[in-house]
Design an enzyme around this catalytic site. Structure first.
Site, PDB file in Angstrom:
ATOM      1  N   SER A 113      -4.142  -4.052  -4.610  1.00 53.81           N
ATOM      2  CA  SER A 113      -3.380  -3.774  -3.393  1.00 53.81           C
ATOM      3  C   SER A 113      -4.059  -2.685  -2.558  1.00 53.81           C
ATOM      4  O   SER A 113      -5.208  -2.843  -2.161  1.00 53.81           O
ATOM      5  CB  SER A 113      -1.940  -3.406  -3.773  1.00 53.81           C
TER       6      SER A 113
ATOM      7  N   HIS B  39       2.683 -10.350  -6.443  1.00 50.41           N
ATOM      8  CA  HIS B  39       1.721  -9.332  -6.021  1.00 50.41           C
ATOM      9  C   HIS B  39       1.170  -8.522  -7.184  1.00 50.41           C
ATOM     10  O   HIS B  39       0.016  -8.089  -7.159  1.00 50.41           O
ATOM     11  CB  HIS B  39       2.413  -8.405  -5.017  1.00 50.41           C
TER      12      HIS B  39
END
Length: 275
Positions: free
Chosen positions: A103, A255
């Site tokens: 991320s 994610h």
């Protein structure tokens, strides 16, 4: 050989940076792990045991997260975070590292690779942030308002750790108390909200398409197809812009790929590192 693991702190750019060193086999290649926004080295807890037989692992708490100092003096830009990583690796005499970023940590990794390409042999981007601009002008202005950090604290507490985790994983049944406690722990210190206020005004935005096209270091992109935070379309675009990139997509995955699919991530990293 028995496992060697230690927590350490190093003062870099005026703040104390926390990192973890896993050195079960000191002669192995070095892997550097950078976590995402609102996270810490905790996010790699499932991946590290799978990789420590093949790598000397350095996991870093990027400022202001995890156990790293939560400073309002530090300029919380991606460029400065990348400099912290580079200075840490220089101090530890690391060369030809495999850099792995999740991320926000993926974007910091790209900044580091662009700054010092000779330091990194390859880079792995796990649902990396990409193409984000600076914060809106009204948010930057708001960050100068006294006690603005309390607004951030209130917003984050109102979301709740369970709701936040539901946004980053596909299978909600994997969320247990240990996971919630691990991701919540750093936020018991109010100074993190003050530092996040600095980050609102300091974060300069992600690297441009032109910058990405200049990065020659081989890169592997691993993405969850159900990622709600950084959609897989971002990964597809990034894989086209990075000259030496390959993209691997994981079905029914959100994610937080190091938590959700550690075995798949490990397999892909191993194949990539040996190629």
């Amino acid at each position: 050989m028995s496992q060697t693991f230690c927590h350490s702190t190093m003062n870099l750019q005026g703040i104390n940076i926390h990192y973890e060193l896993y050195e079960k086999h000191p002669g192995k290649p070095t892997m550097v792990l950078l976590h995402g926004f609102l996270s810490s080295t905790f996010s790699f807890r499932k991946l590290i045991p799978l990789l420590q037989e093949e790598f000397r692992i350095i996991a870093v708490d990027l400022p202001p997260f995890g156990r790293t100092e939560k400073s309002i003096r530090f300029v919380h830009s991606y460029r400065n975070m990348a400099k912290v990583v580079i200075e840490l690796l220089d101090a530890l005499q690391v060369k030809d590292a495999l850099l792995v970023g999740h991320s926000m940590g993926g974007q910091v990794s790209l900044y580091a690779v662009k700054e010092r390409p000779e330091m990194f042999k390859k880079v792995v981007l796990l649902c990396s942030s990409g193409y984000m601009k600076r914060m809106k002008h009204y948010m930057i202005c708001g960050s100068y308002v006294p006690y603005f950090y309390l607004c951030i604290k209130h917003w984050m507490r109102s979301q709740g750790v369970f709701k936040n985790l539901c946004n980053v994983v596909y299978d909600h049944s994997m969320i247990d108390q240990e996971m919630m406690d691990g991701y919540m722990q750093p936020f018991f210190d109010d100074r993190i909200f003050m530092a996040l206020t600095r980050m609102i005004r300091d974060r300069e935005g992600d690297l441009s398409q032109e910058d990405l096209k200049s990065i020659e270091v081989p890169s592997l992109l691993i993405w969850g197809q159900e990622d709600k935070i950084v959609p897989v379309e971002v990964g597809r675009r990034m894989s086209r812009d990075l000259p030496n990139a390959s993209l691997f997509e994981l079905a029914q995955t959100g994610h937080l790929v190091p938590e959700e699919r550690p075995l798949h991530v490990m397999d892909r990293i191993m194949n990539f590192s040996h190629a």
